[in-house]
Design a protein around this motif. Structure first.
Motif, short mmCIF file in Angstrom:
data_model
loop_
_atom_site.label_atom_id
_atom_site.label_comp_id
_atom_site.label_asym_id
_atom_site.label_seq_id
_atom_site.Cartn_x
_atom_site.Cartn_y
_atom_site.Cartn_z
N ASP A 82 0.84 -1.19 0.00
CA ASP A 82 0.00 0.00 0.00
C ASP A 82 0.88 1.25 0.00
N VAL A 83 0.76 2.10 -1.03
CA VAL A 83 1.62 3.27 -1.18
C VAL A 83 1.42 4.25 -0.02
N LEU A 84 0.14 4.46 0.37
CA LEU A 84 -0.13 5.41 1.45
C LEU A 84 0.54 4.97 2.75
N SER A 85 0.38 3.70 3.08
CA SER A 85 0.98 3.21 4.32
C SER A 85 2.49 3.36 4.29
N ARG A 86 3.07 3.08 3.12
CA ARG A 86 4.53 3.20 3.02
C ARG A 86 4.97 4.65 3.14
N ILE A 87 4.19 5.54 2.57
CA ILE A 87 4.55 6.97 2.69
C ILE A 87 4.49 7.41 4.14
N LEU A 88 3.42 7.02 4.85
CA LEU A 88 3.28 7.43 6.25
C LEU A 88 4.43 6.86 7.09
N HIS A 89 4.76 5.59 6.86
CA HIS A 89 5.87 5.00 7.61
C HIS A 89 7.20 5.60 7.19
N GLY A 90 7.26 6.01 5.90
CA GLY A 90 8.49 6.65 5.39
C GLY A 90 8.82 7.90 6.18
N ALA A 91 7.78 8.61 6.64
CA ALA A 91 8.01 9.82 7.42
C ALA A 91 8.88 9.51 8.63
N ARG A 92 8.69 8.33 9.22
CA ARG A 92 9.49 7.97 10.40
C ARG A 92 10.97 7.92 10.03
N ILE A 93 11.27 7.21 8.94
CA ILE A 93 12.67 7.04 8.55
C ILE A 93 13.26 8.37 8.12
N ASP A 94 12.59 9.05 7.19
CA ASP A 94 13.18 10.27 6.62
C ASP A 94 13.36 11.36 7.68
N GLY B 124 7.18 11.25 -3.85
CA GLY B 124 7.89 12.48 -4.19
C GLY B 124 7.19 13.70 -3.63
N ILE B 125 5.83 13.66 -3.68
CA ILE B 125 5.08 14.79 -3.14
C ILE B 125 5.32 14.88 -1.63
#
Lengths: 336, 531, 278
Positions: free
Chosen positions: C69-81, C254-255
């Motif tokens: 799921d792209v949305l879930s990955r983006i939200l979790h990505g916030a943690r890493i980035d 990217g957004i």
């Protein structure tokens, strides 16, 4: 004469920096955890194989000898061979550097022109519409990831609107041009092949636009800031209070002083551009230095990494020198 | 006399983040042909706003009301080419701090030519520029013309500035603080030069905080306080029979070198410090030696002394005071404090010395750490001797009271203090630890005149107790005469004269001392009856 | 103490740019903290029904080639980035500040030699040095943080040193020395608090660059390894889908990346503007 002496002095001062750079580039590789030889030999290698590889690469020599022979090689243009492709690194460099330089130079030129015109215009219309628009654009350029921007431009102009060529190659597949300088625009002109020239421009369009957008932003901000500073300075206000013509004020008093700060920042920005070219070449499959270095990094081809780092740093340092010379020519306060 | 410039009921309001500042309120004044008018006031009084309003150079957000007429013509509504011709052509402004008001990237000759082209083109511009520079007394104008402002001295820049303003023979010349940063000798020369431009029907307006200097060159003085004109009259009337209290305060604050001090009994106590054959040479870059900043200096300081070190800027008096404080290691000689050579102490031992000697700095606002409260600042040296916070706190209160500050000032930050209050805090910091020797580095030169007088009174009260030694660095001879027992005159790194104050003022031996005395500022004399 | 008490008064007057930036960053931080509860999918959980499907109910931003799921990955990505960037900048600020403070205060040969060493490191374009170090050290999370941290430290050292050198010409520093302060007290009571202001402006901008650096490294395969939910890595994986017209896998991360960097830049530039006005 004065300038020549200044350049000479600066070149001499570069020597210790370049020695330091070569030391860092050399020891960077040796700082890595583990034995570099183990990265090269196949996993099934025996002790004897490892020893042989070590000897072949000169890694059994004392570290100082290794460093000296490395620097000696680099000075004569010999960076050794790639341990994964076995090709001569110098030959690869010679072939790929022009491709990358072409991208960098065009992007830098576009960015400088846009930044100077835009920055001065923004400062002259401070807090009015043009200023607000340009500041917003600069904020966008400073924040957007360049590799993603490249992809989005491909999505829009190639995938969507079909006005850009596919992101691969420098000219259309059916057009071949003999290599003279390595610079495609020059080579197509030498060949007198107008169609290939246009095709090359077409292929340069998106990568140059991508790099230029991200690089214009910091330059634009800087030009705007220094133009504002000049406009608010006593010396500009004094010239205005003495009733000088607007054209004289703009050209002789505003422009000249605004530009004195630009070279230093342009040099830094050029460094960002060098780094950014690795990403953009990857996005557009541009077979330049960046792609070559990136492949070397992904497989830990350490002679390639070393050569790339050294070439990039040397270029960067020379660009800084050029910037300082230009600055000294623009600003009489700089002591030569 | 024909009225040239007529300002009626001028008011300027500048909106800031917090409130609106009334920079000028109902200012009316006039300037006649061939007249030199001085506008005096303290910093922040709004006097520069008058010059800015006339030339349409007010800050962007400022609002202006009232009328400004030149030769009966309303000039407040000028725009475009008419404004351009008016600026420089009719009214020309000499900017404050000329070095920053000249373009750094253009030779002064070209800047001159730009002015000619704007208002009176034609002829050999270079020759005209040389002529113009010669007229303002710039030496070797043929050579200076191709130089950039940073290659000229402050005085030369000011002359260039005047020449630029005069380039288009304006009807009115306005000079904004033309002598800030110049030493006394140059101040006189530059003011004379500016005042001399009031001829051929031209009027001159000089804006300055220095009533003494203005009184010598102006026909008429206008005094401004908080944006309002409080006095306007012929110079002689204003300085000898001022009507407003503010003017009187300004005049009283002008140090008068001819005023003797009431002599108190001189008690000299134990010897605190002896400098013997001290020399200081700053190391140039790449080991190139420069001229010594101090050479062969001998000086004895005893408890109860109040010693003045005087000299021109660059004479080495600051170097001497820093050497006394042990902040600078002399290249040769000894600096003995109670028998130990402090020049050769380690940093740690030198810190120990600070309980015996303290310093008060020149620029009071800059001398206080902007991020520390008054109590933290004053407690700084106290932490050397007093570990207990309660007792330290009591000492801080005592020090603040001693310098005339209420203990409620303890929590203030430096930016909430006025210049005078800041200097009191600086004094409190130095005195809190009860040192034997206090060095005062130009303690009043950065203050407005009326505040200067208060701080000097405070210092006099302190020195008269004679319980410690004071060394005061100053270029202000009147202050020195009023405060100090002994004067040391420094020139080019050497002590050229050293003796009791009255002897030096009445019978100077060295030509340098005589020159300093002659150049000292004072109000213009009453004209002699026969003159 | 009183300096700290004065702080709230300043915050009230923050320019709107800073407030907008802070709002963006708060939202991103919110996403990072509450990521697991905001979607029904884990960041590396595959939905075997939908591979490379566009936005639709259930997968609001679509799924990628692995059915994640792209949305879930983006939200979790916030943690890493966000995490990596802030940790790296903290390292850079601390290290750079200490080094710059010492160089500037000590002066003499310490400063001279130290600055020449900094010159040498700064002779390398930042991102190229990052690429090389990341390639050599390998891409564990700790290594990435250290790499980005160390590489960003020299500018802080330079900034603080320059600040200290100019402070040394200020009367209050001389006065403090004359008042008898120790070295430690000079460094940390008098110099450091007055030298820190420019860092307040640079640090947020630097957080933006650090995120871009991490994402760029991941984009070329030298940062967070697949299938880690990091924005640059997601864009890299999605790049191949673009030519086929499946735009969502590269566009949305990217957004997120753009907006987060924009947030940091708004705060940094806003503060800078505030500083210019003073």
């Amino acid at each position: 004469m004065r300038v020549a002496a200044y350049v000479l002095k600066r070149l001499l001062l570069l020597i210790p920096v370049l020695i330091g750079v070569s030391l860092i580039a050399f020891f960077l590789i040796r700082l890595l955890p583990g034995d570099p030889v183990l990265l090269i030999v196949p996993e099934t290698a025996t002790e004897a194989d490892i020893a042989a590889a070590r000897e072949r690469l000169g890694l059994d020599q004392p570290i100082l000898t290794q460093y000296l022979s490395y620097v000696g090689g680099a000075l004569t243009g010999d960076f050794g061979t790639s341990i994964t492709t076995n090709r001569s690194i110098s030959a690869d460099l010679a072939q790929r550097i022009p491709l990358t330089l072409e991208l960098l130079i065009y992007s830098m030129a576009v960015a400088l022109v846009l930044a100077v015109i835009g920055g001065v215009a923004a400062a002259r219309h401070w807090h009015k519409l043009p200023d607000k628009v340009l500041r917003f654009a600069a904020l966008f350029g400073n924040s957007v990831p360049e590799f993603w921007l490249g992809l989005m431009l491909i999505l829009l102009f190639y995938q969507g609107l079909h006005v850009a060529p596919p992101p691969s190659g420098r000219v259309d597949m059916d057009l071949a041009v003999p290599t003279h300088t390595g610079f495609i625009l020059i080579d197509t002109l030498i060949a007198g092949n107008g169609k290939a020239f246009l095709s090359a421009l077409h292929h340069l369009m998106l990568p140059v636009a991508t790099l230029a957008i991200t690089v214009t932003a910091p330059l634009l901000r800087s030009v705007r800031a220094s133009a504002l500073e000049v406009l608010a300075s006593d010396n500009y206000r004094c010239a205005a209070a003495h009733g000088l013509a607007p054209r004289v004020l703009r050209q002789r008093y505003l422009m000249r002083q605004t530009l004195t700060r630009l070279p230093a920042l342009s040099a830094i920005v050029f460094g960002n551009l060098l780094g950014g070219s690795v990403l953009i070449e990857y996005v557009f499959s541009w077979q330049g230095l960046g792609q070559w270095a990136l492949r070397g990094m992904q497989v830990r081809d350490y002679p390639v990494i070393q050569a790339f780092v050294l070439v990039a740093a040397t270029t960067y340092v020379l660009i800084f020198l050029l910037a300082d010379v230009i600055q000294a020519a623009l600003d009489p306060r700089v002591k030569m | 006399m024909n009225t040239l410039l007529d300002i009626r009921d001028l008011a300027v309001t500048i909106p800031t983040a917090d409130a609106e500042v009334q920079a000028l309120r109902g200012v009316s004044l006039s300037l006649a042909q061939n007249e030199v008018v001085g506008i005096v006031g303290e910093s922040g009084g709004g006097k520069s706003m008058i010059a800015r309003a006339v030339t349409h150079m007010l800050p962007g957000a400022a609002r202006m009301t009232g009328g400004i007429e030149l030769d009966g013509r309303d000039v407040t509504t000028l725009t475009g080419a008419a404004l351009q011709a008016f600026r420089g052509g009719d009214v020309a402004l000499c900017f404050q701090s000329p070095r920053s008001a000249l373009s750094p990237t253009r030779t002064v000759g070209k800047q001159m030519a730009d002015r000619f082209r704007a208002h009176a083109p034609g002829g050999d511009l270079r020759a005209r520029a040389v002529e113009a520079f010669k007229a303002v007394g710039l030496r070797e104008p043929e050579r200076q013309i191709d130089r950039f402002p940073h290659e000229l001295s402050g005085g030369m820049c000011q002359r260039v500035m005047i020449a630029l303003a005069l380039a288009c023979s304006p009807r009115v010349l306005i000079a904004d603080e033309p002598t800030t940063g110049l030493d006394v000798t140059l101040t006189g020369e530059i003011l004379d030069l500016i005042a001399a431009q009031a001829r051929d029907g031209r009027g001159v307006l000089i804006i300055s905080h220095d009533i003494a200097a203005l009184s010598k060159v102006c026909d008429r003085l206008i005094v401004i306080e908080a944006g309002r004109i409080v006095e306007d009259g012929p110079t002689q009337t204003v300085i000898h029979a001022p009507k407003s209290n503010y003017t009187r305060r300004l005049i009283d604050a002008v140090p008068d070198i001819r005023r003797k001090r009431a002599v108190t009994d001189e008690k000299r106590g134990e010897t605190l410090m002896v400098l013997s054959e001290v020399g200081v040479t700053y190391q140039g870059r790449f080991g190139r030696n420069r001229k010594p900043a101090l050479a062969g200096v001998n000086l004895e300081i005893r408890k109860g002394d109040t010693i003045a070190i005087v000299g021109e800027s660059g004479s080495g008096k600051s170097t001497l005071s820093r050497t006394i404080m042990g902040m600078l290691k002399p290249t040769t000689g000894r600096v003995d404090f109670r028998g130990t050579d402090i020049a050769r102490l380690s940093f740690g031992r030198k810190r120990g010395l600070r309980r015996h000697m303290q310093m008060v700095c020149q620029d009071p606002l800059d001398a206080l750490n902007p991020r520390m409260s008054v109590e933290d600042i004053v407690s700084d040296p106290l932490r050397l001797v007093e570990r207990d916070a309660m007792r330290r706190s009591a000492l801080i209160d005592r020090a603040l009271t001693e310098v005339g500050l209420d203990p409620s000032f303890r929590t203030r930050l430096p930016h909430e203090l006025s210049g005078g209050q800041a200097q009191r805090v600086g004094l409190a910091r130095a005195l809190a630890i009860d040192p034997d020797l206090v060095v005062l580095d130009e303690p009043t030169s950065a203050l407005d005149v009326t505040v200067q007088a208060q701080i000097l009174t405070l210092i006099r009260r302190l020195t008269e107790r004679r319980d410690r030694a004071y060394v005061m660095v100053s270029h202000d001879l009147a202050t020195v005469r009023a405060l100090c027992d002994r004067v040391v005159v420094v020139d080019a790194g050497r002590i050229v004269e050293d003796g009791p104050t009255e002897q030096i003022f009445t019978d100077p031996k060295s030509p340098k001392t005589r020159a300093l005395l002659d150049a000292a500022p004072h109000l213009a004399d009453r004209p002699k009856e026969d003159a | 103490m009183s300096a700290i008490l004065a702080l709230p008064r300043r915050i009230v007057r923050l320019p709107s740019m800073v407030l907008v930036g802070l709002t963006i960053l708060t939202l991103v931080a919110f996403a990072a903290v509450f990521a697991p509860w905001l979607t029904g999918w884990g960041p590396e959980e595959m939905d075997m029904m939908y591979f490379l499907e566009g936005p639709m109910p259930g997968h609001w931003l679509g799924t990628d080639a692995n059915g994640m799921d792209v949305l879930s990955r983006i939200l979790h990505g916030a943690r890493i980035d966000l995490g990596v960037a802030i940790a790296a900048v903290a390292i850079a600020v601390t290290l750079g500040t200490l080094v710059g403070l010492i160089f500037g205060y000590a002066g003499g040969w310490v400063d001279h030699v130290g600055m020449r060493v900094l010159d040498m490191f700064q002779a390398f374009p930042v991102f190229i040095l990052a690429l090389a170090v990341a390639a050599i050290l390998g891409n564990s999370m700790i290594n990435l943080i250290l790499t980005i941290g160390f590489i960003n430290a020299p500018p802080y050292a330079r900034l603080i040193r320059a600040e200290v050198l100019s402070l040394r010409n200020r009367t209050f520093v001389e006065a403090a020395e004359a008042a008898g302060n120790s070295h430690i007290s000079m460094l940390f009571r008098h110099l450091l608090p007055n030298a820190l202001t420019p860092i307040l402006v640079i640090a947020p901008l630097n957080c933006g660059w650090a995120i871009l650096m991490l994402a760029s490294l991941s984009f070329v395969g030298l940062g967070v390894p697949v299938p880690g939910a990091e924005w640059g890595a997601m864009i890299s994986a999605g790049a191949a889908d673009i030519v086929g017209g499946r735009w969502w896998t590269a566009t949305f991360p990217g957004i997120a990346l753009f907006i987060t960097v924009l947030g940091f830049n708004l705060v940094g530039e806003g503060l800078q503007e505030q500083g210019v006005k003073r």
